[in-house]
Write a protein that holds these residues in place. Structure first.
Motif, short mmCIF file in Angstrom:
data_model
loop_
_atom_site.label_atom_id
_atom_site.label_comp_id
_atom_site.label_asym_id
_atom_site.label_seq_id
_atom_site.Cartn_x
_atom_site.Cartn_y
_atom_site.Cartn_z
N THR A 156 -8.53 36.30 28.67
CA THR A 156 -9.40 35.19 29.07
C THR A 156 -8.89 34.44 30.30
N GLY A 157 -7.61 34.66 30.63
CA GLY A 157 -7.02 33.94 31.76
C GLY A 157 -6.56 32.55 31.42
N ASN A 158 -6.55 32.19 30.14
CA ASN A 158 -6.10 30.86 29.73
C ASN A 158 -4.58 30.74 29.83
N ALA A 159 -4.10 29.62 30.34
CA ALA A 159 -2.66 29.38 30.42
C ALA A 159 -2.09 29.08 29.04
N LEU A 160 -0.84 29.45 28.84
CA LEU A 160 -0.14 29.19 27.58
C LEU A 160 1.02 28.25 27.82
N ARG A 161 1.16 27.29 26.93
CA ARG A 161 2.30 26.38 26.95
C ARG A 161 3.22 26.80 25.81
N ILE A 162 4.33 27.46 26.15
CA ILE A 162 5.27 27.94 25.13
C ILE A 162 6.05 26.76 24.59
#
Length: 355
Positions: free
Chosen positions: A24-30
């Motif tokens: 989806t191209g969504n950013a992830l905050r680890i």
């Protein structure tokens, strides 16, 4: 040692979350224990929580090697090692027990023992990483060896989650010292380098040296006789060992100052030039914590003049948290990120806007 009952392999869920974000191209905050939101910017992305992926995968005290999943707490790992008379030599902060193994590697922060024992990356043997293409890869192993090309497991140390999601880490550990004593001496900051050089040349087993408010704090570790003799040579007052834990976890009153916190990293031989604010010296002067309201340009110019760099440990929207990189170095970082995270989904702009 086999995994305990609290172990859980949640790698399938983590892989699925990364695959969805990649698609989806969504950013992830680890995030793990969220004990170290500093330094760096707040990430605008979907949380991916590693704490359910936890536990000790393997531990052989005779080989001085432990492998743990990313969501394992540093406090839990320290407790296990202590039961076997061992420790993490670089003394990573635990921040009220919330810090995780994944965050420990991602930030690469080390405690007071770092200049005398080594840094986080010196003891990371290997790791498993989920890349931006949702591939779960293993790098390195459980023995020290040289590798061709990038040593990806060590690249992960201090990457702040920008290159991939670390799921598992193998680390070298060391025996705990047989004796530990801490001392407090009234001493001017200007006299600290001379004293430390003399003690080092005399072979004293110093593993901590911090100066604050005209007082030098010294830790000695090693064999009982050597430590006892060193105490006699240095003199001073007895210091509670809790000081080093409070320094490591930024719990000393110095850190409660409302002004922004800066970490000034300089060569061990850098002069003790005054900095614009309140200063706590650690690592024998190679790490200088600064509380200051001065503009970023002033602080970074002072750090550069000392041959070092300045990192902001307080969230300031108008400040690059990490010292700006030269163009060639930034380009290298960008190429590495494209290799491991081609869609740019992991912690975008956490370290630099160009990453």
């Amino acid at each position: 040692m086999q995994p305990d009952n609290s172990s859980f392999d949640d790698s399938r869920r983590l892989l699925a979350d990364v695959a969805l974000a990649a698609g989806t191209g969504n950013a992830l905050r680890i995030r793990g224990g969220n004990s170290k939101p500093f330094p760096g910017r707040e990430v605008d992305g979907i949380d991916i929580d590693t704490r359910t992926h936890r536990g000790i995968v393997s531990y052989d005290p005779t080989e001085l090697v432990v492998t743990a999943r990313a969501g394992t707490s540093v406090a839990e790992l320290n407790a296990l090692l202590a039961e076997n008379g061992q420790m993490l030599p670089w003394e990573p902060p635990s921040f009220d027990g919330n810090a995780t193994v994944g965050g420990m590697v991602a930030t690469g922060l080390s405690g007071p023992r770092r200049p005398y024992a080594g840094a986080t990356r010196d003891f990371v043997l290997g790791c498993r990483v989920i890349t931006g293409e949702a591939k779960h890869l293993r790098f390195g192993g459980e023995v020290m060896k040289n590798v061709a090309g990038y040593d990806v497991s060590r690249l992960m140390v201090g990457s702040f989650g920008c290159l991939g999601l670390v799921t598992e880490v193998s680390m070298k550990v060391l025996p705990k010292p047989r004796a530990t004593r801490s001392l407090l001496l009234e001493l001017s900051a200007a006299d600290v380098p001379r004293k430390l050089r003399a003690w080092r040349d005399a072979g004293l087993p110093i593993t901590g040296a911090s100066h604050l408010d005209s007082w030098l704090h010294v830790r000695l570790e090693g064999g009982k006789d050597l430590v006892a003799n060193s105490v006699q040579e240095i003199g001073g007052e007895e210091l509670e060992s809790a000081f080093w834990d409070e320094l490591r976890d930024q719990q000393l009153p110095f850190f409660a100052d409302h002004r922004p916190l800066w970490r000034i990293s300089v060569p061990q031989t850098a002069p003790l030039t005054p900095l614009p604010g309140s200063v706590l010296l650690d690592w024998g002067g190679a790490q200088r914590w600064l509380k200051s309201d001065e503009p970023v340009d002033v602080i970074r110019a002072d750090a550069a003049q000392l041959g070092g760099y300045a990192t902001c440990f307080s969230h300031k929207a108008d400040v690059e948290p990490f010292h700006p990189l030269p163009g060639a170095m930034l380009s290298l970082h960008q190429r590495i990120k494209r290799q491991l995270d081609p869609r740019g989904i992991f912690n975008p702009a956490r370290m630099y806007t160009a990453l």
